[in-house]
Every structure is written in structure tokens, then in C-alpha cells.
Design an enzyme around this catalytic site. Structure first.
Site, PDB file in Angstrom:
ATOM      1  CG  HIS A  15      -2.020   1.002   1.170  1.00 19.16           C
ATOM      2  ND1 HIS A  15      -3.353   0.660   1.292  1.00 19.16           N
ATOM      3  CD2 HIS A  15      -2.007   2.347   0.989  1.00 19.16           C
ATOM      4  CE1 HIS A  15      -4.102   1.751   1.196  1.00 19.16           C
ATOM      5  NE2 HIS A  15      -3.291   2.792   1.013  1.00 19.16           N
ATOM      6  N   GLY A 173     -10.046   7.644  -1.926  1.00 21.20           N
ATOM      7  CA  GLY A 173     -10.723   8.928  -1.778  1.00 21.20           C
ATOM      8  C   GLY A 173     -11.588   8.930  -0.535  1.00 21.20           C
ATOM      9  CG  HIS A 200      -8.070   3.266   0.060  1.00 17.93           C
ATOM     10  ND1 HIS A 200      -7.536   2.850  -1.134  1.00 17.93           N
ATOM     11  CD2 HIS A 200      -7.091   3.979   0.683  1.00 17.93           C
ATOM     12  CE1 HIS A 200      -6.292   3.294  -1.234  1.00 17.93           C
ATOM     13  NE2 HIS A 200      -5.994   3.981  -0.148  1.00 17.93           N
ATOM     14  CD  GLU A 203      -7.174   6.239   5.771  1.00 20.05           C
ATOM     15  OE1 GLU A 203      -6.101   6.811   6.000  1.00 20.05           O
ATOM     16  OE2 GLU A 203      -7.637   6.095   4.623  1.00 20.05           O
TER      17      GLU A 203
END
Length: 356
Positions: A15, A173, A200, A203
Site C-alpha cells: 500500500h 478517496g 480503501h 480508515e
């Protein structure tokens, strides 16, 4: 662990964003060529600005810093240079395998089309690998932006280039308000094409983001996944209790692409000492260690491992386990992963045990 030892260890990076790892001096030179205005005119001061601007505790504010890196990555020559230097920097840090992600749709403002972007990056990767003398293997992950509407186009691009350096697909994003299920058609297409993708998730948003990424979209890996810890509670005696989602992620061995320094910067965890990586590793989740954005976090993979050693007392045994986790989770064929594990990674650690 000493810096030289950390740097010498063969490492695996899953990553890392191409537009988050530029050298400050390169940004200055590329900005001068295209007339892009920067907040600082000195390389050292610019490096500090990026780190301080990213260190806000907000994912959205963190993402704003990319206006300056993406702004100077709009020509084929610039993309090739940045990609080449990325490989050079990783090789110098002891990385033997890396998957570098970027969003082709962000690099077309000066007339490049999407295949032009990928071709320019591939050229840079090839030059960097050649300069490193075959000590590192680098592959692309093509990223679609959550707030845009080009996911299917990028997914198709990933399939077109998968035998020419592209290993998989990603979305990135702002998580809040842009769930991964917006792109369900792209993920279903990739599954039909027997391709790999990471998402993603967990987070900037919590468990629903992870749940959708895994159960609706079928993610092979989770980018960050830090907030899976919200599905873990504890008995009075401290015994952990895994919820249904956490159990599923662990049981299915879904890799977590954790980025300790970045997770603190974006507010995904309050501090490195409170980072859930230690708990998740102790529970034997498929944890991996990554850099995310080396420029914004002023970090390297060696530094991330050094921070874990300093904070949690990790030694070479933990570093080997985390590295093998990452190599097992890479989006390249099994025989290539197996070769790197058995011929490069494990022999190095075995030799260190003999020295000890």
C-alpha cells in the site's frame, strides 16, 4: 533494531501511493517546468510543509496535499521520472516487492489519455527495476476515485494492462458519503475476469465501509482496515471477543494493509501506541505493514518497522511474520510469491538467526 539492519531486511510493500511518494526536489523541478505554484521554494521546507499539512487528524485535509503532487504529474516524462525514482527509493530501502497505486484519471489534465498514463508509469518502473539490478519487483494497482464516476473504465484498463505490469485495482478517496457499492458493477466485472482488487475501507469511515467492501464487493484485501477493531470487545478479564465481521475477516485471511504513521495523521487512530496493529497481530489477523504516502508521512518502510519496534518491542521475528504476510497477500501468481518467500525473505531471516 538498528537502522542499517531494518534497511537491509527484505521487505514487501502493498500500500503505497505514487503521488504520495515524490522527492521534494523533484516536485520543485517539475513545478518550475509547468508553472505550478508551490507553498515553499526550498526542498527541505517543502518536505516539512507536506508533513505538517498532512498531520491534521483529518482524512479530507490530508488528501488536499495531493493537489501539488498530482499537479506536477501531468506529462509522460514527469510520470516516468516519478515512477523511476519511486522504484529507486524503495530498492534503496530494501524493498524486494512493491505494488504502487495511483489513479490514472488524475493525470489527464494536459492531454494524456488513460493508457498513456499507464504506459508512462510502466516505463519508469522498468527503468527503476533495471537500475536496481533486479533486486526489486514492482507492479501497478490502478485506482478509481470514489467521488468520480470512472470506476468501470479504470477496471477495464486494469484488465487491458494486467499482463504488462498491472497487478490489480483499487478505489480511494473520501469514504464518508461514497460507499464502495457505488462501483459494484466494476467489482463484479473484475471478479468475472478473475482479477484482484483491494478497497480503501475502515480508515475514514467505520465498520459499514468494511462490511460493504468485503460482503458486497468481494475485496481481496482491505486498504487500512484499522477500524475493524470496532468489532472487537473484551471480557472483564481482558479476553477479546470478535464480532461477526471481525471473525469473518480473520477466518477468511483477508489482508489488512495497515499504515501506522499515516493512520495517526488522518485520525484513524489517536496515536501509534494506541494503533490496533498490535492487538490485531496478536489475534493473528493477516496484518501487513505499509507506508501509504512516504512524502506526507516523511517515512519509509524501514522507518515504519522501526516505529513498531520502538513502540511495541517488535523484533526480527515479528518483522519476518509481517513481511511473509504481505508477500502471501500480493496480487502476483503463487509461484512468484513462493519464490520470493523461499529464496529471498526466509533465507535472510534464517541467516540473521545464525548470527544471533
Amino acid at each position: 533494531m538498528e537502522t542499517d539492519l531494518l534497511r537491509a531486511a527484505p521487505k514487501v510493500l502493498l500500500h503505497d501511493h505514487l503521488d504520495g511518494g515524490l522527492r521534494p526536489a523533484t516536485i520543485l523541478e517539475l513545478a518550475a517546468e509547468v508553472g505550478h505554484e508551490l507553498p515553499e521554494s526550498d526542498a527541505d521546507a517543502l518536505a516539512v510543509w507536506f508533513a505538517e499539512a498532512a498531520d491534521s487528524g483529518s482524512l479530507e485535509r490530508y488528501l488536499e496535499t495531493f493537489a501539488h503532487t498530482v499537479g506536477v504529474m501531468q506529462t509522460a516524462d514527469a510520470l516516468t521520472r516519478v515512477a523511476r525514482e519511486c522504484v529507486e527509493d524503495l530498492a534503496a530501502d530494501g524493498v524486494v516487492y512493491a505494488e504502487i497505486r495511483y489513479a490514472p484519471e488524475l493525470h489527464v489534465e494536459s492531454g494524456l489519455d488513460l493508457p498513456d498514463v499507464v504506459a508512462a508509469v510502466q516505463k519508469g518502473f522498468e527503468e527503476g527495476m533495471a537500475a536496481a539490478g533486479g533486486t526489486i519487483v514492482v507492479r501497478h494497482l490502478l485506482t478509481a476515485m470514489r467521488q468520480a464516476a470512472r470506476a468501470m473504465e479504470i477496471a477495464e484498463l486494469a484488465i487491458q494492462w494486467r499482463d504488462r505490469g498491472v497487478a490489480g485495482f483499487d478505489i480511494a478517496g473520501p469514504e464518508a458519503g461514497f460507499p464502495p457499492t457505488r462501483f459494484i458493477d466494476a467489482f463484479e466485472y473484475l471478479q468475472r475476469e478473475n482479477s484482484h482488487f483491494t478497497i480503501h475501507a475502515g480508515e475514514g469511515f467505520g465498520l459499514p465501509s468494511i462490511w460493504e467492501a468485503v460482503q458486497w464487493c468481494g475485496a481481496d484485501r482491505l486498504g487500512h482496515g484499522v477500524r475493524i477493531v470496532e468489532d472487537i470487545s473484551f471480557e472483564d478479564d481482558g479476553t477479546p471477543i470478535l464480532g461477526r465481521l471481525a471473525s469473518y475477516v480473520r477466518d477468511k485471511r483477508i489482508p489488512l494493509e495497515m499504515c501506522p504513521s499515516s493512520n495517526v495523521q488522518t485520525g484513524a487512530t489517536a496515536s501509534l501506541a494506541e494503533h490496533p496493529i498490535k492487538l490485531l497481530a496478536s489475534l493473528r489477523f493477516r496484518v501487513t505493514v505499509n507506508t501509504d504516502n512516504r512524502l506526507m508521512s516523511r517515512t519509509s518502510l524501514s522507518q515504519e518497522f522501526g516505529l513498531l519496534a520502538e513502540t511495541f518491542g517488535y523484533g526480527l521475528a515479528e518483522m519476518e511474520w509481517l513481511t511473509v504476510n504481505a508477500m502471501k497477500s500480493a496480487f502476483i501468481p503463487y509461484d512468484e510469491r513462493y519464490r520470493l518467500i523461499t529464496e529471498i525473505i526466509k533465507p535472510w531471516y534464517a541467516a540473521q538467526r545464525v548470527v544471533e
